[in-house]
Design an enzyme around this catalytic site. Sequence first.
Site, PDB file in Angstrom:
ATOM      1  N   SER A 188       0.838  -1.205   0.000  1.00  0.00           N
ATOM      2  CA  SER A 188       0.000   0.000   0.000  1.00  0.00           C
ATOM      3  C   SER A 188       0.869   1.248   0.000  1.00  0.00           C
ATOM      4  CB  SER A 188      -0.885   0.020   1.238  1.00  0.00           C
ATOM      5  OG  SER A 188      -1.566  -1.196   1.380  1.00  0.00           O
TER       6      SER A 188
HETATM    7  N1  SAH Z   1      -0.103  -4.126   4.185  1.00  0.00           N
HETATM    8  C1  SAH Z   1       0.397  -4.906   3.084  1.00  0.00           C
HETATM    9  C2  SAH Z   1      -0.567  -4.775   1.935  1.00  0.00           C
HETATM   10  C3  SAH Z   1      -0.651  -6.009   1.157  1.00  0.00           C
HETATM   11  S1  SAH Z   1      -1.936  -6.049  -0.044  1.00  0.00           S
HETATM   12  C4  SAH Z   1       1.803  -4.430   2.759  1.00  0.00           C
HETATM   13  O1  SAH Z   1       2.254  -3.502   3.423  1.00  0.00           O
HETATM   14  O2  SAH Z   1       2.463  -5.000   1.883  1.00  0.00           O
HETATM   15  C5  SAH Z   1      -3.137  -7.074   0.750  1.00  0.00           C
HETATM   16  C6  SAH Z   1      -2.715  -8.483   1.053  1.00  0.00           C
HETATM   17  O3  SAH Z   1      -3.882  -9.149   1.549  1.00  0.00           O
HETATM   18  C7  SAH Z   1      -2.220  -9.297  -0.129  1.00  0.00           C
HETATM   19  O4  SAH Z   1      -0.963  -9.799   0.154  1.00  0.00           O
HETATM   20  C8  SAH Z   1      -3.248 -10.422  -0.258  1.00  0.00           C
HETATM   21  O5  SAH Z   1      -2.691 -11.653  -0.671  1.00  0.00           O
HETATM   22  C9  SAH Z   1      -3.776 -10.508   1.162  1.00  0.00           C
HETATM   23  N2  SAH Z   1      -5.107 -11.139   1.281  1.00  0.00           N
HETATM   24  C10 SAH Z   1      -6.190 -11.007   0.466  1.00  0.00           C
HETATM   25  N3  SAH Z   1      -7.214 -11.769   0.920  1.00  0.00           N
HETATM   26  C11 SAH Z   1      -6.775 -12.376   2.062  1.00  0.00           C
HETATM   27  C12 SAH Z   1      -7.355 -13.286   2.986  1.00  0.00           C
HETATM   28  N4  SAH Z   1      -8.617 -13.742   2.851  1.00  0.00           N
HETATM   29  N5  SAH Z   1      -6.610 -13.712   4.026  1.00  0.00           N
HETATM   30  C13 SAH Z   1      -5.335 -13.276   4.202  1.00  0.00           C
HETATM   31  N6  SAH Z   1      -4.723 -12.423   3.349  1.00  0.00           N
HETATM   32  C14 SAH Z   1      -5.420 -11.974   2.293  1.00  0.00           C
END
Ligand code: SAH
Length: 232
Positions: free
Chosen positions: A73
Amino acid sequence: MAALLRAVNPEVGMISPRTRERMVAALRAAGIDDEEVLAVMAQVPRHLFVAEALACRAYEPVSLPIGWGQTISQPLIVARMLSVLRASGNPRRVLEIGTGSGYQTALLAALGYEVYSIERIEGLFTAAQELLQRLRAPNVRLRLGDGSQGWEAFAPFDAVLFAAAVPCVLPPLFHQLVAGGCLLMPQADTADGQRLKFYRWNGQDAEEEDLGDCRFVPLLPGTVNQRDHQGA
Ligand code: SAH
């Protein structure tokens, strides 16, 4: 925090701390005024959480690909979410859903929280686990799995934070919160597009606050193992 920095000292030099300070100045100019949040964002080496080829862009005000179709993000939304969390009463135990690169996880740990974080994609889970260990991020427990069910074994939490957009149909995880706890999540599929929602749970009901529009990758069901997918 000092240990966290010592552990990565050789690499911190690669991108000068001044680059990080410029990011912090931009966050301040955009209205972030929580000094603790700004301090940890000035310290945690965001460039280590993206691929080497993108490291030079890590402090720009953008989200960046981290593989498997996911993104880290952008700094401003991370800073906003952390500021809201701190203003909510400075929780002690936090559940994060969507570890991704582990950047926000590292910031939560640097803020002194006990962090529980779930990621559904094995490749991201493994990379985040290795990096957070290398950075000696304290009090972090990661799990590979579908976070939409929360983490019952370690409930209740003071706060639950979704890093992926939650469809309206998903019953929120209020039952894994302490009374007085809060839940922060991007909500997908609303009439106005994605909205960042803050909920305060009193043990029986949740009070909702709309914190404005946002853009996150969607929360998806199930897990993705290394053998299912060969990466970015
Ligand atoms: N805060 C993170 C943002 C990652 S984007 C950072 O700083 O990098 C959101 C993440 O949520 C992705 O890696 C995606 O794979 C994960 N995600 C999506 N659905 C999910 C679920 N049901 N359970 C766990 N993770 C999930």
